[in-house]
Design an enzyme around this catalytic site. Structure first.
Site, PDB file in Angstrom:
ATOM      1  N   LYS A  30       0.489  27.420  31.415  1.00 21.17           N
ATOM      2  CA  LYS A  30       1.886  28.121  31.200  1.00 21.17           C
ATOM      3  C   LYS A  30       1.761  28.830  29.794  1.00 21.17           C
ATOM      4  O   LYS A  30       2.202  29.974  29.808  1.00 21.17           O
ATOM      5  CB  LYS A  30       2.981  27.218  31.522  1.00 21.17           C
ATOM      6  CG  LYS A  30       4.029  28.083  31.417  1.00 21.17           C
ATOM      7  CD  LYS A  30       4.506  27.977  33.006  1.00 21.17           C
ATOM      8  CE  LYS A  30       5.970  28.957  33.164  1.00 21.17           C
ATOM      9  NZ  LYS A  30       6.225  29.352  34.575  1.00 21.17           N
ATOM     10  N   CYS A  62      -9.974   7.205  24.168  1.00 23.03           N
ATOM     11  CA  CYS A  62      -9.343   6.202  24.716  1.00 23.03           C
ATOM     12  C   CYS A  62      -9.923   5.550  25.832  1.00 23.03           C
ATOM     13  O   CYS A  62     -11.253   4.740  25.688  1.00 23.03           O
ATOM     14  CB  CYS A  62      -7.866   6.599  25.370  1.00 23.03           C
ATOM     15  SG  CYS A  62      -6.821   4.906  25.530  1.00 23.03           S
ATOM     16  N   TYR A  63      -9.531   5.597  27.078  1.00 21.17           N
ATOM     17  CA  TYR A  63     -10.531   4.899  28.267  1.00 21.17           C
ATOM     18  C   TYR A  63     -11.801   5.793  28.123  1.00 21.17           C
ATOM     19  O   TYR A  63     -12.783   4.885  28.660  1.00 21.17           O
ATOM     20  CB  TYR A  63      -9.688   5.215  29.739  1.00 21.17           C
ATOM     21  CG  TYR A  63     -10.459   4.541  30.540  1.00 21.17           C
ATOM     22  CD1 TYR A  63      -9.985   3.217  31.167  1.00 21.17           C
ATOM     23  CD2 TYR A  63     -11.438   5.172  31.477  1.00 21.17           C
ATOM     24  CE1 TYR A  63     -10.648   2.690  32.255  1.00 21.17           C
ATOM     25  CE2 TYR A  63     -12.235   4.479  32.592  1.00 21.17           C
ATOM     26  CZ  TYR A  63     -11.635   3.346  32.840  1.00 21.17           C
ATOM     27  OH  TYR A  63     -12.320   2.695  34.039  1.00 21.17           O
ATOM     28  N   GLU A  71      -5.313  14.769  21.266  1.00 19.61           N
ATOM     29  CA  GLU A  71      -4.629  15.768  22.177  1.00 19.61           C
ATOM     30  C   GLU A  71      -3.097  15.909  21.929  1.00 19.61           C
ATOM     31  O   GLU A  71      -2.557  16.840  22.121  1.00 19.61           O
ATOM     32  CB  GLU A  71      -4.833  15.832  23.332  1.00 19.61           C
ATOM     33  CG  GLU A  71      -4.548  14.863  24.184  1.00 19.61           C
ATOM     34  CD  GLU A  71      -5.276  13.375  24.178  1.00 19.61           C
ATOM     35  OE1 GLU A  71      -6.023  13.089  23.197  1.00 19.61           O
ATOM     36  OE2 GLU A  71      -5.082  12.537  25.224  1.00 19.61           O
ATOM     37  N   GLY A  78      -6.980   6.726  30.409  1.00 26.72           N
ATOM     38  CA  GLY A  78      -6.923   6.737  31.784  1.00 26.72           C
ATOM     39  C   GLY A  78      -5.946   5.200  31.921  1.00 26.72           C
ATOM     40  O   GLY A  78      -6.065   4.513  30.915  1.00 26.72           O
ATOM     41  N   ASP A 119       5.886  33.907  35.287  1.00 26.03           N
ATOM     42  CA  ASP A 119       4.447  34.057  36.000  1.00 26.03           C
ATOM     43  C   ASP A 119       4.492  35.462  36.871  1.00 26.03           C
ATOM     44  O   ASP A 119       3.529  36.044  36.677  1.00 26.03           O
ATOM     45  CB  ASP A 119       4.303  32.815  37.104  1.00 26.03           C
ATOM     46  CG  ASP A 119       4.035  31.261  36.223  1.00 26.03           C
ATOM     47  OD1 ASP A 119       4.037  31.716  34.811  1.00 26.03           O
ATOM     48  OD2 ASP A 119       4.451  30.322  36.830  1.00 26.03           O
ATOM     49  N   HIS A 148      -5.506   9.453  20.333  1.00 29.64           N
ATOM     50  CA  HIS A 148      -5.375  10.655  21.235  1.00 29.64           C
ATOM     51  C   HIS A 148      -5.156  11.701  20.211  1.00 29.64           C
ATOM     52  O   HIS A 148      -3.947  11.958  20.030  1.00 29.64           O
ATOM     53  CB  HIS A 148      -4.259  10.314  22.266  1.00 29.64           C
ATOM     54  CG  HIS A 148      -4.324   9.445  23.327  1.00 29.64           C
ATOM     55  ND1 HIS A 148      -4.758   9.723  24.537  1.00 29.64           N
ATOM     56  CD2 HIS A 148      -4.202   8.103  23.439  1.00 29.64           C
ATOM     57  CE1 HIS A 148      -4.932   8.643  25.127  1.00 29.64           C
ATOM     58  NE2 HIS A 148      -4.697   7.546  24.634  1.00 29.64           N
TER      59      HIS A 148
END
Ligand code: XMP
Length: 529
Positions: free
Chosen positions: A385, A89-90, A181, A62, A237, A179
């Site tokens: 997605k 992180c945060y 991710e 964050g 979609d 991070h």
């Protein structure tokens, strides 16, 4: 039959969002490990946390600093659940601060690559290090942990973060300053997999095949024997929704495909072919598509209108009118299917909580007319997605449709500058088709995020053969982007652009000149209007 299905949502992780731009990426990585997860704002109540019953919790990064008293904190309920918690992180800093450690502002911000050095054996980090002692990770922080809370050990460090990874093995609390991710972190996905699968004990039931089975069962339960209508646009979609519904309820589904006169060349035929051609026999091949030729209606209303926003409004409103009329003409329909996906759900939830975020509201053309009394069926509501794409492929839709570039709701309407005339649309359709065809032929299509032609109604002189030509201009636009919020113009090879330009000028009589757009976003937008 349905009772035999396992509950693929039963084992799940809770992701608490502290405002990081990467929060959705964390969720996507967890899902890629086959584990279901949901994102909630950091300030959800303890009761909501208990009700969600996660097998583990991940705290996102964050933008704030825990060194100030008023910034976000981890809800007490998370730390009392008795399940593994991973702070990123945060999230790490908040965990350290709240459990009695110390976090300080660092003079040396760490941004970008850093070498992570193993300090102590760690179950979590073992997945990244393997035999190595160092691994390259992605950092983005100003503050750092300066003293550990009780019960924690330091498992890895970096040059500017002495406590780059910490853990309390007894309580199964983990924190990483980097991070995992983001793809810039080497083997970050291995760390997330280790946390979600091994440490939290989730089994990996979240697979395309299981998601499809689950969605089909859910649709059948939801709509029963009722009839459903869907606006099929040819985008990913709505196509995947159509495929899912066709599998689930077959002929109870009617798709309405509105041809507004501003579609790409052969659009309606290609959508049909995507369902029938690749499927061969089976329910999808029999998809009930009602194509409405409303070209006249749209183009008449657009005559003489040159303001981009006015054009968008007319196209959006006319779509709703036509769709409503056609849906009402169908007998006994009481459900409307929509391709809402998980990021839309998160964004509208975030706006309820008043968080700052960006919504491209003008992009939601073709929403539900308020007075329509149809109930909603939204089978993609839980999916990102990339998951929609995976299940689309699993359902047998062709990759050419699944990986198609996005196409805006107002279609060629925002690619013909100023007033839209049918003859302009015809020329643009041809030019665009040549550009796309050549991109595919040169294997460049998948290397750009979006590519299209734009019609510029300014006259310019050319000579073709011995004849002077005084006609309009076609601009080619191709961009590379991850999120469409920023974009770089695609550096397509000159020879390629030359080939496209030659073909457009030689094959289309109404064009005297072709130009290539070399503007990045910002400041230029991707579309010209
Ligand atoms: P811009 O032009 O805002 O485009 O840089 C970003 C992305 O959004 C698409 N776009 C639209 N999509 N209705 C849509 O459905 C619209 O009015 C619209 N305007 C832009 C654009 O194609 C690009 O992918």
């Amino acid at each position: 039959m349905q009772s035999a299905l396992r509950d693929i949502h039963a084992q799940r992780l809770l992701i608490l969002d502290f405002g990081s731009q990467y929060t959705q990426l964390i969720a996507r990585r967890v899902r890629e490990c086959g584990v279901y997860c949901e994102i909630y704002p950091f300030d959800i109540t303890d009761a909501e946390i208990v009700e969600f019953s996660p097998a583990g919790v991940i705290l996102s990064g964050g933008p704030e600093t825990v060194t100030e008293g008023t910034t976000p904190r981890i809800p007490a309920g998370v730390l009392q659940l008795g399940v593994p918690v991973l702070g990123i992180c945060y999230g790490l800093q908040a965990m350290a601060a709240q459990l009695g450690g110390e976090v300080v502002a660092s003079n040396l911000r760490e941004f970008g690559h850093a070498q992570l050095e193993a300090e102590q054996p760690s179950n979590l980090l073992g997945s990244m290090f393997n035999e190595a002692h160092q691994v390259s990770v992605w950092m983005s922080h100003g503050d750092k942990v300066a003293a550990l809370p009780e019960g924690f050990v330091c498992t890895a460090s970096s040059a500017n973060a002495p406590f780059a990874a910490i853990e309390d093995p007894t309580r199964r609390f983990f924190g990483v300053q980097f991070h995992p991710e983001v793809t810039h972190t080497d083997k970050g996905e291995a760390l997330i997999n280790r946390f979600a699968r091994d440490i939290c004990g989730c089994q990996g039931e979240w697979t395309p095949a299981n998601i499809v089975d689950d969605a089909i069962a859910a649709i059948r339960t939801q709509v029963g024997n009722d009839k459903v209508v869907l606006g099929l646009s040819g985008g990913v979609d709505s196509s995947v929704v159509a495929a899912l519904l066709a599998k689930a309820i077959g002929s109870q589904l009617t798709c309405i495909f509105v041809d507004n006169g501003l579609l790409r060349k052969n659009e309606s035929e290609e959508v049909r072919a995507a369902f029938s051609g690749a499927m061969g026999e089976g329910t999808l091949a029999e998809l009930n598509i009602k194509t409405i030729n409303a070209q006249r209606e749209f183009l008449d209303k657009l005559a003489g209108v040159d303001d981009p926003e006015a054009k968008r409004k007319i196209i959006g409103a006319t779509f709703i009118e036509v769709f409503d009329r056609e849906a009402t003409a169908l007998q006994d329909v009481n459900w409307l299917a929509q391709g809402t996906i998980y990021p839309d759900v998160i964004e509208s939830a975030a706006s309820k909580y008043g968080k700052a975020h960006v919504i491209k509201s003008h992009h939601n053309v073709g929403g539900l007319p308020e007075r329509m009394t149809l109930k909603l069926v939204e089978p993609l509501r839980e999916l990102f997605k990339d998951e929609v794409r995976k299940i689309g492929l699993h359902l047998g839709l062709p990759p050419s449709l699944i990986y198609r570039h996005p196409f805006p709701g107002p279609g060629l309407g925002v690619r013909i500058l100023g007033e839209i005339k049918p003859s302009y649309a015809d020329v643009l359709r041809e030019a665009d088709a040549i550009f796309i065809q050549e991109l595919r032929a040169s294997d460049l299509y998948d290397q750009v995020s979006q590519a299209f032609a734009v019609y510029l109604p300014v006259k310019s002189v050319g000579v073709v053969g011995d004849a002077r030509r005084y006609e309009h201009v076609i601009a080619l636009r191709a961009v590379e982007t991850i999120d469409f919020m920023t974009a770089r113009w695609a550096h397509l090879p000159y020879e390629f652009i030359e080939q496209v330009s030659n073909r457009i000028i030689n094959e289309i009589a109404g064009v005297s000149r072709v130009v290539y757009d070399v503007s990045s976003k910002p400041p230029a937008t991707i579309e010209w209007e």
